[in-house]
Design an enzyme around this catalytic site. Structure first.
Site: not given
Length: 283
Positions: A55, A113, A154
């Protein structure tokens, strides 16, 4: 046939990979040596070429395209899923006289990101420090400096208000309004030197793993809960609902276009960079 596989302990990743790594689906001859790490570490490992499959944040993609391709499944894209810029005290970023360089901004990793989206909204920002994502709320709350901001991702999207923190801007919303595309948060990178047939098979297995997870949802497997012990189950489900979606099953045409736009913006911000935009494995 064994491959090293890295992803985060966050509920969206453990939800996606549970069936794959715990043999709830038939993986045939494939075995996976699993490492769970925070995304900043995984990004650095991808730069170093450490793992076969990992990931990664799309923010690191321009730095790893020589070694890795991106799978169609397992990623995180969507609308309303972006990072937030927050503070310990109310700040009006639209007020006359506001200057981002009066503040120190804590960002969850350099090659993320979140960093690129922050830079898109605040291209002139200079005073940036990089921290692991789960340290940022505490950093703001414990800072004696009133001129401190943080970018959160998150599960912190769901908890910052409970801790008395304030949202200044939704950086994902800024991206969506500017580009019209879903936000490309993270994808699954796989080494280019693996044969195309195996790349395709692993992509299919991850897709099957997600479909298995959804077929039993809203049940949360132990693999998810044991890695999220400090998180309430409703927050775990919020996390999964936000970050695991149709783009996770198959990134699709608009998802690929979003990643392509992301790479164009990176090239604009880094004029010396020339990136191969053919980043996805062949279907």
């Amino acid at each position: 046939m064994k491959f090293t596989l890295g992803f985060s302990p966050c509920p969206n990743d453990t939800f996606i990979f549970d069936a794959l790594v715990n043999k709830k689906i038939d993986t045939g001859d494939f075995e996976f040596d699993v490492v769970l790490e925070d995304v900043q570490t995984l990004n650095q490992w991808a730069i170093d070429g450490k793992l076969d499959i990992s990931k990664i944040s799309y923010g690191v993609l321009p730095l790893i395209v020589q070694q890795y391709k991106i799978l169609h499944s397992g990623g995180a894209l969507g609308k309303g899923v972006g990072p937030l810029l927050i503070s310990a005290n109310p700040v009006d970023i639209n007020a006359e006289g506001f200057n981002i360089n009066d503040y120190t901004i804590a960002i969850p990793g350099e090659h993320t990101t979140a960093h690129l989206l922050f830079s898109l909204a605040f291209p002139g920002a200079k005073n940036k420090i990089f921290k692991i994502f789960h340290e940022i709320e505490g950093f703001l709350l414990n800072s004696t400096d009133q001129k401190t901001l943080g970018v959160i991702i998150h599960e912190n999207r769901f908890t910052y208000q409970q801790k008395g923190l304030y949202k200044l801007i939704d950086l994902g919303d800024f991206w969506e309004k500017k580009t019209g595309y879903p936000i490309p948060l993270g994808g699954i990178a796989i080494k280019k030197n693996i044969s195309p047939a195996i790349l395709t098979k692993i992509d299919q297995l991850i897709q099957q793993s997600i479909e298995y997870a959804f077929s039993n949802y809203p049940y949360l497997p132990e693999y998810v809960t044991c890695h999220s012990q400090e998180m309430e189950e409703n927050v775990m489900r919020q996390h999964i609902d936000l970050y695991v979606n149709n783009y996770s099953v198959d990134i699709g045409k608009d998802g690929k276009e979003a990643v392509n736009e992301f790479l164009h913006i990176y090239e604009h911000n880094n004029p010396v960079s020339s990136i191969d935009h053919n980043v996805f494995i062949q279907h």
